[in-house]
Design a protein around this motif. Structure first.
Motif, PDB file in Angstrom:
ATOM      1  N   ALA A   1       0.854  -1.192   0.000  1.00  0.00           N
ATOM      2  CA  ALA A   1       0.000   0.000   0.000  1.00  0.00           C
ATOM      3  C   ALA A   1       0.887   1.237   0.000  1.00  0.00           C
ATOM      4  O   ALA A   1       1.694   1.435   0.909  1.00  0.00           O
ATOM      5  CB  ALA A   1      -0.909  -0.005   1.225  1.00  0.00           C
ATOM      6  N   SER A   2       0.753   2.065  -1.012  1.00  0.00           N
ATOM      7  CA  SER A   2       1.584   3.262  -1.126  1.00  0.00           C
ATOM      8  C   SER A   2       0.938   4.428  -0.377  1.00  0.00           C
ATOM      9  O   SER A   2      -0.162   4.318   0.168  1.00  0.00           O
ATOM     10  CB  SER A   2       1.750   3.633  -2.609  1.00  0.00           C
ATOM     11  OG  SER A   2       0.549   4.231  -3.092  1.00  0.00           O
ATOM     12  N   ASP A   3       1.627   5.557  -0.382  1.00  0.00           N
ATOM     13  CA  ASP A   3       1.069   6.792   0.181  1.00  0.00           C
ATOM     14  C   ASP A   3       0.328   7.600  -0.882  1.00  0.00           C
ATOM     15  O   ASP A   3      -0.135   8.714  -0.603  1.00  0.00           O
ATOM     16  CB  ASP A   3       2.179   7.653   0.793  1.00  0.00           C
ATOM     17  CG  ASP A   3       2.751   7.045   2.069  1.00  0.00           C
ATOM     18  OD1 ASP A   3       2.113   6.129   2.635  1.00  0.00           O
ATOM     19  OD2 ASP A   3       3.838   7.480   2.501  1.00  0.00           O
ATOM     20  N   ARG A   4       0.202   7.058  -2.088  1.00  0.00           N
ATOM     21  CA  ARG A   4      -0.500   7.779  -3.138  1.00  0.00           C
ATOM     22  C   ARG A   4      -1.974   7.940  -2.773  1.00  0.00           C
ATOM     23  O   ARG A   4      -2.557   7.105  -2.094  1.00  0.00           O
ATOM     24  CB  ARG A   4      -0.381   7.030  -4.471  1.00  0.00           C
ATOM     25  CG  ARG A   4       1.049   6.880  -4.968  1.00  0.00           C
ATOM     26  CD  ARG A   4       1.115   6.366  -6.398  1.00  0.00           C
ATOM     27  NE  ARG A   4       0.569   5.028  -6.558  1.00  0.00           N
ATOM     28  CZ  ARG A   4       1.271   3.899  -6.442  1.00  0.00           C
ATOM     29  NH1 ARG A   4       2.559   3.944  -6.105  1.00  0.00           N
ATOM     30  NH2 ARG A   4       0.703   2.727  -6.632  1.00  0.00           N
TER      31      ARG A   4
ATOM     32  N   PRO B   1       0.866  16.051  -3.612  1.00  0.00           N
ATOM     33  CA  PRO B   1       1.679  14.924  -3.130  1.00  0.00           C
ATOM     34  C   PRO B   1       0.795  13.837  -2.529  1.00  0.00           C
ATOM     35  O   PRO B   1      -0.419  13.997  -2.446  1.00  0.00           O
ATOM     36  CB  PRO B   1       2.548  15.585  -2.064  1.00  0.00           C
ATOM     37  CG  PRO B   1       1.652  16.655  -1.495  1.00  0.00           C
ATOM     38  CD  PRO B   1       0.856  17.181  -2.658  1.00  0.00           C
ATOM     39  N   GLY B   2       1.423  12.752  -2.081  1.00  0.00           N
ATOM     40  CA  GLY B   2       0.694  11.713  -1.381  1.00  0.00           C
ATOM     41  C   GLY B   2       0.394  12.116   0.056  1.00  0.00           C
ATOM     42  O   GLY B   2       0.720  13.220   0.494  1.00  0.00           O
ATOM     43  N   ILE B   3      -0.224  11.183   0.778  1.00  0.00           N
ATOM     44  CA  ILE B   3      -0.561  11.411   2.181  1.00  0.00           C
ATOM     45  C   ILE B   3       0.456  10.650   3.036  1.00  0.00           C
ATOM     46  O   ILE B   3       0.456   9.413   3.045  1.00  0.00           O
ATOM     47  CB  ILE B   3      -1.983  10.928   2.503  1.00  0.00           C
ATOM     48  CG1 ILE B   3      -2.998  11.545   1.539  1.00  0.00           C
ATOM     49  CG2 ILE B   3      -2.334  11.244   3.950  1.00  0.00           C
ATOM     50  CD1 ILE B   3      -3.063  13.053   1.561  1.00  0.00           C
TER      51      ILE B   3
ATOM     52  N   GLU C   1      -4.749  18.141 -15.950  1.00  0.00           N
ATOM     53  CA  GLU C   1      -4.198  17.532 -14.749  1.00  0.00           C
ATOM     54  C   GLU C   1      -4.675  18.285 -13.507  1.00  0.00           C
ATOM     55  O   GLU C   1      -4.753  19.516 -13.518  1.00  0.00           O
ATOM     56  CB  GLU C   1      -2.675  17.526 -14.796  1.00  0.00           C
ATOM     57  CG  GLU C   1      -2.106  16.578 -15.825  1.00  0.00           C
ATOM     58  CD  GLU C   1      -2.500  15.137 -15.549  1.00  0.00           C
ATOM     59  OE1 GLU C   1      -2.353  14.690 -14.386  1.00  0.00           O
ATOM     60  OE2 GLU C   1      -2.946  14.468 -16.500  1.00  0.00           O
ATOM     61  N   PRO C   2      -4.985  17.575 -12.432  1.00  0.00           N
ATOM     62  CA  PRO C   2      -5.437  18.254 -11.212  1.00  0.00           C
ATOM     63  C   PRO C   2      -4.300  19.028 -10.557  1.00  0.00           C
ATOM     64  O   PRO C   2      -3.122  18.683 -10.716  1.00  0.00           O
ATOM     65  CB  PRO C   2      -5.901  17.102 -10.318  1.00  0.00           C
ATOM     66  CG  PRO C   2      -5.162  15.908 -10.818  1.00  0.00           C
ATOM     67  CD  PRO C   2      -4.984  16.116 -12.292  1.00  0.00           C
ATOM     68  N   PRO C   3      -4.629  20.066  -9.802  1.00  0.00           N
ATOM     69  CA  PRO C   3      -3.588  20.842  -9.111  1.00  0.00           C
ATOM     70  C   PRO C   3      -2.988  20.054  -7.947  1.00  0.00           C
ATOM     71  O   PRO C   3      -3.589  19.093  -7.446  1.00  0.00           O
ATOM     72  CB  PRO C   3      -4.353  22.065  -8.610  1.00  0.00           C
ATOM     73  CG  PRO C   3      -5.761  21.585  -8.441  1.00  0.00           C
ATOM     74  CD  PRO C   3      -5.979  20.591  -9.545  1.00  0.00           C
ATOM     75  N   ALA C   4      -1.813  20.491  -7.514  1.00  0.00           N
ATOM     76  CA  ALA C   4      -1.177  19.880  -6.342  1.00  0.00           C
ATOM     77  C   ALA C   4      -1.985  20.206  -5.089  1.00  0.00           C
ATOM     78  O   ALA C   4      -2.562  21.293  -4.964  1.00  0.00           O
ATOM     79  CB  ALA C   4       0.253  20.392  -6.203  1.00  0.00           C
ATOM     80  N   LEU C   5      -2.032  19.256  -4.168  1.00  0.00           N
ATOM     81  CA  LEU C   5      -2.762  19.461  -2.926  1.00  0.00           C
ATOM     82  C   LEU C   5      -1.972  20.383  -1.997  1.00  0.00           C
ATOM     83  O   LEU C   5      -0.773  20.187  -1.806  1.00  0.00           O
ATOM     84  CB  LEU C   5      -2.999  18.120  -2.225  1.00  0.00           C
ATOM     85  CG  LEU C   5      -3.808  17.079  -2.999  1.00  0.00           C
ATOM     86  CD1 LEU C   5      -3.829  15.755  -2.228  1.00  0.00           C
ATOM     87  CD2 LEU C   5      -5.230  17.568  -3.252  1.00  0.00           C
ATOM     88  N   PRO C   6      -2.623  21.369  -1.378  1.00  0.00           N
ATOM     89  CA  PRO C   6      -1.928  22.240  -0.426  1.00  0.00           C
ATOM     90  C   PRO C   6      -1.500  21.456   0.811  1.00  0.00           C
ATOM     91  O   PRO C   6      -2.147  20.469   1.197  1.00  0.00           O
ATOM     92  CB  PRO C   6      -2.991  23.286  -0.057  1.00  0.00           C
ATOM     93  CG  PRO C   6      -4.030  23.199  -1.121  1.00  0.00           C
ATOM     94  CD  PRO C   6      -4.017  21.776  -1.594  1.00  0.00           C
ATOM     95  N   PRO C   7      -0.420  21.873   1.474  1.00  0.00           N
ATOM     96  CA  PRO C   7       0.053  21.170   2.683  1.00  0.00           C
ATOM     97  C   PRO C   7      -1.034  21.018   3.746  1.00  0.00           C
ATOM     98  O   PRO C   7      -1.100  19.986   4.414  1.00  0.00           O
ATOM     99  CB  PRO C   7       1.206  22.046   3.166  1.00  0.00           C
ATOM    100  CG  PRO C   7       1.704  22.734   1.934  1.00  0.00           C
ATOM    101  CD  PRO C   7       0.493  22.968   1.083  1.00  0.00           C
ATOM    102  N   GLU C   8      -1.873  22.035   3.903  1.00  0.00           N
ATOM    103  CA  GLU C   8      -2.905  21.976   4.942  1.00  0.00           C
ATOM    104  C   GLU C   8      -3.927  20.875   4.649  1.00  0.00           C
ATOM    105  O   GLU C   8      -4.391  20.184   5.565  1.00  0.00           O
ATOM    106  CB  GLU C   8      -3.610  23.342   5.029  1.00  0.00           C
ATOM    107  CG  GLU C   8      -4.631  23.454   6.147  1.00  0.00           C
ATOM    108  CD  GLU C   8      -6.068  23.366   5.651  1.00  0.00           C
ATOM    109  OE1 GLU C   8      -6.966  23.181   6.499  1.00  0.00           O
ATOM    110  OE2 GLU C   8      -6.286  23.470   4.437  1.00  0.00           O
ATOM    111  N   ILE C   9      -4.262  20.672   3.373  1.00  0.00           N
ATOM    112  CA  ILE C   9      -5.200  19.611   2.986  1.00  0.00           C
ATOM    113  C   ILE C   9      -4.564  18.248   3.211  1.00  0.00           C
ATOM    114  O   ILE C   9      -5.207  17.304   3.690  1.00  0.00           O
ATOM    115  CB  ILE C   9      -5.624  19.790   1.517  1.00  0.00           C
ATOM    116  CG1 ILE C   9      -6.430  21.088   1.348  1.00  0.00           C
ATOM    117  CG2 ILE C   9      -6.440  18.597   1.042  1.00  0.00           C
ATOM    118  CD1 ILE C   9      -7.719  21.144   2.133  1.00  0.00           C
TER     119      ILE C   9
END
Length: 294
Positions: free
Chosen positions: A37-40, A50-52, A269-277
């Motif tokens: 199981a990845s962090d993707r 990024p991943g979680i 392509e979807p935007p990068a997730l903000p650090p807070e999210i």
């Protein structure tokens, strides 16, 4: 999408990657596989960046926790005192990897719904049904169903969407005996898991299972991730009982979906997730582990 180096020196070779999991096989152990199981994180059919952090390890921990509590055969490989030693798992994958027996997988995704929400709520509003099953009039989003519904889906080829099907169609696909086994096992596991979660103040709203058969024994076997935040919808029982806008806040990546829906038109392509999210989502995954496994 990158995959971790499985260390050819240990014999593992990468054979497949889905949106969030990677599979490896070992030429000296053809009956076994390594599921990692990845962090993707994915949403709206896209793998996001990024991943979680820690997500893969948390999902693996939760799957193993449930396997220990469910009285059904599962695909984890166990040591046979009279058999050969199990292959070594690469150390850097150990916390998010499961060494499993290779099964003949059945092409049915076994969905069980205990509450009316999500795609089921959308269909109910339009036709009074969920996956074609009629329901009483007057239900609201989030209401507990009169009884859990088994709503199977046909597992589509890679890159295509799974298709909701009737029980009768599942009989056509896998035969009456197997279809009945899948339905009965899924409902029984859902009932047992719901009771365990309720003891810990958590509601299991819906989930999905995958099964295969052991090639040697022909036994129906629970496979893949089980009752995790990625395969299930969990709610806080106290918040649900209190009502209000947060009563159906789930312990999963809904935060990611909501942010993406508000900040992306689903073109390109979807935007990068903000650090807070990313951090809020990671915290929800961790909270479920803390609630269930404490």
């Amino acid at each position: 999408m990158t995959v971790p180096d499985a260390h050819a020196t240990l014999g593992w070779h990468h054979v497949y990657s889905g949106k969030v999991r990677d599979l490896y096989e070992h030429p000296q152990h053809p009956t076994l596989m390594l599921v990692v199981a990845s962090d993707r994180v994915s949403a709206f059919d896209h793998v996001l960046e990024p991943g979680i952090p820690g997500k893969g390890a948390l999902l693996t921990q939760l799957t193993r926790w449930w396997f220990d509590r469910l009285a059904v055969p599962n695909h984890l490989a166990v040591v046979d005192p009279d058999g050969p030693a199990l292959p070594e798992v690469p150390a850097e994958l150990a916390d998010r990897a499961m060494l499993v027996r290779r099964l003949d997988m059945l092409p049915i995704e076994c969905v069980v719904r205990g509450y009316l929400t999500g795609s089921g709520w959308a269909e109910y509003q339009a036709s009074g049904t969920v996956c074609g099953i009629p329901l009483p009039a007057g239900l609201r989003d989030g209401d507990r169903l009169p009884e859990p519904l088994y709503t199977p889906a046909f597992k589509a080829p890679l890159g295509e969407h799974d298709e909701n099907i009737t029980f009768e169609r599942s009989v056509e696909l896998v035969g009456d005996a197997a279809a009945t086994q899948l339905r009965d096992a899924s409902l029984a596991i859902f009932s047992a898991a719901s009771a365990i979660a309720a003891e810990r103040g958590v509601l299991l709203a819906d989930t999905k299972f995958e099964f295969g058969t052991d090639p040697a024994a022909g036994v129906l076997t629970l496979a893949d991730e089980v009752l995790t935040s990625d395969s299930s919808r969990y709610w806080d029982a106290a918040l649900y009982a209190a009502g209000g806008p947060s009563r159906m806040d789930s312990f999963d990546k809904q935060i990611v979906r909501d942010w993406l829906a508000a900040n992306w038109n689903k073109q390109g392509e979807p935007p990068a997730l903000p650090p807070e999210i990313v951090e809020r989502t990671a915290a929800r995954y961790r909270e479920l582990i803390d609630r269930l496994c404490a």
